[in-house]
Design a protein around this motif. Structure first.
Motif, PDB file in Angstrom:
ATOM      1  N   TRP A  71     145.694 -37.990  61.169  1.00 35.38           N
ATOM      2  CA  TRP A  71     147.062 -37.819  60.695  1.00 35.38           C
ATOM      3  C   TRP A  71     147.233 -36.560  59.852  1.00 35.38           C
ATOM      4  N   VAL A  72     148.465 -36.080  59.834  1.00 32.62           N
ATOM      5  CA  VAL A  72     148.837 -34.956  58.985  1.00 32.62           C
ATOM      6  C   VAL A  72     149.772 -35.488  57.905  1.00 32.62           C
ATOM      7  N   LEU A 129     157.597 -27.061  53.017  1.00 34.28           N
ATOM      8  CA  LEU A 129     156.599 -28.121  53.087  1.00 34.28           C
ATOM      9  C   LEU A 129     155.205 -27.525  53.138  1.00 34.28           C
ATOM     10  N   THR A 130     154.243 -28.283  52.652  1.00 35.88           N
ATOM     11  CA  THR A 130     152.830 -27.987  52.873  1.00 35.88           C
ATOM     12  C   THR A 130     152.252 -29.187  53.610  1.00 35.88           C
ATOM     13  N   SER A 131     151.109 -28.996  54.256  1.00 32.61           N
ATOM     14  CA  SER A 131     150.511 -30.107  54.988  1.00 32.61           C
ATOM     15  C   SER A 131     149.009 -30.104  54.829  1.00 32.61           C
ATOM     16  N   GLU A 132     148.435 -31.279  55.092  1.00 30.61           N
ATOM     17  CA  GLU A 132     146.991 -31.443  55.035  1.00 30.61           C
ATOM     18  C   GLU A 132     146.602 -32.456  56.104  1.00 30.61           C
ATOM     19  N   ARG A 133     145.644 -32.091  56.931  1.00 31.48           N
ATOM     20  CA  ARG A 133     145.147 -33.017  57.950  1.00 31.48           C
ATOM     21  C   ARG A 133     144.081 -33.902  57.331  1.00 31.48           C
ATOM     22  N   ALA A 156     153.988 -37.698  52.527  1.00 31.57           N
ATOM     23  CA  ALA A 156     154.236 -38.643  53.602  1.00 31.57           C
ATOM     24  C   ALA A 156     153.406 -38.291  54.823  1.00 31.57           C
ATOM     25  N   CYS A 157     152.842 -39.311  55.420  1.00 35.85           N
ATOM     26  CA  CYS A 157     152.140 -39.151  56.692  1.00 35.85           C
ATOM     27  C   CYS A 157     153.180 -38.964  57.784  1.00 35.85           C
TER      28      CYS A 157
END
Length: 123
Positions: A100-101, A92-96, A64-65
């Motif tokens: 947006w992330v 959680l993991t994230s990616e830019r 999800a953004c």
């Protein structure tokens, strides 16, 4: 710079990350395992964090953004704070991507959380 320890360890087979604790009914936890599980539960113990975690976990495509999950009744800086806490706990993991992330819950994390709370199977 954060001094928080990550909750997760690489899962066997290299399929993402998973909480490192055995099922509660399997054997008594070590002190280190208990601290790891407590960080996970503490992160999920806040209603806003639980809603954000659920929003990411249930979002179409498994990610999800931040722009799609920020409507949880608190300001955007507070959403960012809670997402950071979920990341620090290893949930959680994230990616830019550009501006947006995007956040993702690794399927192995959900499976391991279920195993942690599972009752022993009948033998």
């Amino acid at each position: 710079m954060s001094n928080a320890k990550a909750l997760s360890l690489p899962e066997a087979g290299g399929q993402g990350v998973a909480p490192c604790c055995p099922p509660l009914a399997e054997r008594p936890m070590t002190a280190e395992e208990a601290e790891t599980a407590a960080r996970m539960f503490k992160a999920l113990g806040d209603p806003v964090r639980l809603r954000l975690f659920s929003a990411v976990a249930s979002h179409e495509g498994g990610e999800a953004c931040v722009c799609d999950i920020s409507d949880v009744g608190v300001s955007q800086p507070t959403v960012s704070h809670h997402l950071k806490k979920l990341k620090e706990a290893g949930l959680l993991t994230s990616e830019r991507r550009g501006t947006w992330v995007y956040y993702r819950v690794e399927p192995s994390v959900l499976a391991a959380m279920g195993r942690l709370l599972a009752l022993p199977s009948a033998v």
